[in-house]
Design a protein around this motif. Structure first.
Motif, PDB file in Angstrom:
ATOM      1  N   LYS A  89      82.312  45.094  30.343  1.00 54.55           N
ATOM      2  CA  LYS A  89      80.892  45.433  30.390  1.00 54.55           C
ATOM      3  C   LYS A  89      80.735  46.729  31.158  1.00 54.55           C
ATOM      4  N   THR A  90      80.048  47.690  30.544  1.00 53.98           N
ATOM      5  CA  THR A  90      79.773  48.962  31.184  1.00 53.98           C
ATOM      6  C   THR A  90      78.266  49.124  31.251  1.00 53.98           C
ATOM      7  N   ARG A  91      77.744  49.321  32.460  1.00 54.63           N
ATOM      8  CA  ARG A  91      76.304  49.469  32.674  1.00 54.63           C
ATOM      9  C   ARG A  91      76.049  50.775  33.404  1.00 54.63           C
ATOM     10  N   GLU A  92      75.087  51.546  32.890  1.00 56.67           N
ATOM     11  CA  GLU A  92      74.709  52.798  33.542  1.00 56.67           C
ATOM     12  C   GLU A  92      74.136  52.508  34.926  1.00 56.67           C
ATOM     13  N   ALA A  93      74.170  53.494  35.800  1.00 56.07           N
ATOM     14  CA  ALA A  93      73.709  53.332  37.181  1.00 56.07           C
ATOM     15  C   ALA A  93      72.266  52.842  37.246  1.00 56.07           C
ATOM     16  N   GLU A  94      71.429  53.280  36.302  1.00 52.39           N
ATOM     17  CA  GLU A  94      70.027  52.859  36.311  1.00 52.39           C
ATOM     18  C   GLU A  94      69.869  51.429  35.828  1.00 52.39           C
ATOM     19  N   GLY A  95      70.914  50.866  35.238  1.00 55.27           N
ATOM     20  CA  GLY A  95      70.872  49.477  34.800  1.00 55.27           C
ATOM     21  C   GLY A  95      70.173  49.264  33.480  1.00 55.27           C
TER      22      GLY A  95
END
Length: 166
Positions: free
Chosen positions: A92-98
Motif C-alpha cells: 500500500k502506497t499513500r501520498e503524504a496528504e493521505g
C-alpha cells in the motif's frame, strides 16, 4: 596494520549484509521457539508470518520521516500465505496528504527459489531494499536500518524455507 583493519571491517560489513543462513540447528530451534512464544502459537509458519509483518510495519517507509523530500509517501507491506508454496504480498502506497492510495498485490512462488533473502542499504539512500529471491530484483523497501533489514531478511528466509516444505 590500518590496511588489515579496513579489510576486516569491509569483510564484516559484507557479512552483515547477508542473512544469517549459517544458523546451526540449535540456534534455529531457539529462534523459532522464541517467535512461537512471542506470538503465542505452536505454529512456526504463523509465528514467522507474524514476525515478518511486525518488522515490515516497524521499518515501513513513512511520509513523516521524509522531511524535505518532494514525493513523500507511506509504503507499507502485508504478507499472507496463499496456496501451498505461495507467499502473497500486498503493498500500500499513500501520498503524504493521505488522499491517494495505491494497492498492489504480488504472488511469490517459493518452490525452486533460494530462500535466503539478500538486502542492500546503500549509504546514499534513505531506504534498504530486500531482493526478490526469484531474480534478485528490488522486492521490498524499508527505511534505512541495517539491523532491521537483517532481522527482516532472517525472518523472511525462515518463512520461505517453511513454505517450501509445503
Amino acid at each position: 596494520m590500518p590496511a588489515l583493519a579496513s579489510i576486516l571491517l569491509a569483510a564484516s560489513a559484507a557479512q552483515a549484509a547477508q542473512p544469517q543462513a549459517q544458523l546451526s540447528g540449535a540456534e534455529q530451534a531457539r529462534y523459532l521457539n522464541e517467535l512461537k512464544h512471542l506470538y503465542l502459537t505452536n505454529d512456526e509458519r504463523q509465528a514467522l508470518l507474524a514476525q515478518s509483518n511486525e518488522l515490515l510495519d516497524t521499518y515501513a517507509v513513512r511520509a513523516a520521516f521524509q522531511v524535505g523530500q518532494p514525493d513523500r509517501h507511506d509504503q507499507v507491506y502485508q504478507l499472507s500465505v496463499g496456496a501451498p508454496g505461495e507467499l502473497l504480498i500486498q503493498q500500500k502506497t499513500r501520498e503524504a496528504e493521505g488522499v491517494k492510495l495505491e494497492v498492489r498485490n504480488q504472488r511469490l512462488e517459493v518452490f525452486g527459489v533460494d530462500p535466503y533473502i539478500k538486502y542492500d542499504c546503500p549509504p546514499t539512500e534513505r531506504t534498504c531494499v530486500l531482493k526478490n529471491p526469484q531474480d534478485g530484483s528490488p522486492w521490498l523497501t524499508i527505511r534505512r536500518d541495517h539491523q532491521g533489514a537483517a532481522e527482516l531478511a532472517k525472518a523472511l528466509s525462515f518463512l520461505l524455507r517453511n513454505l517450501q516444505r509445503g
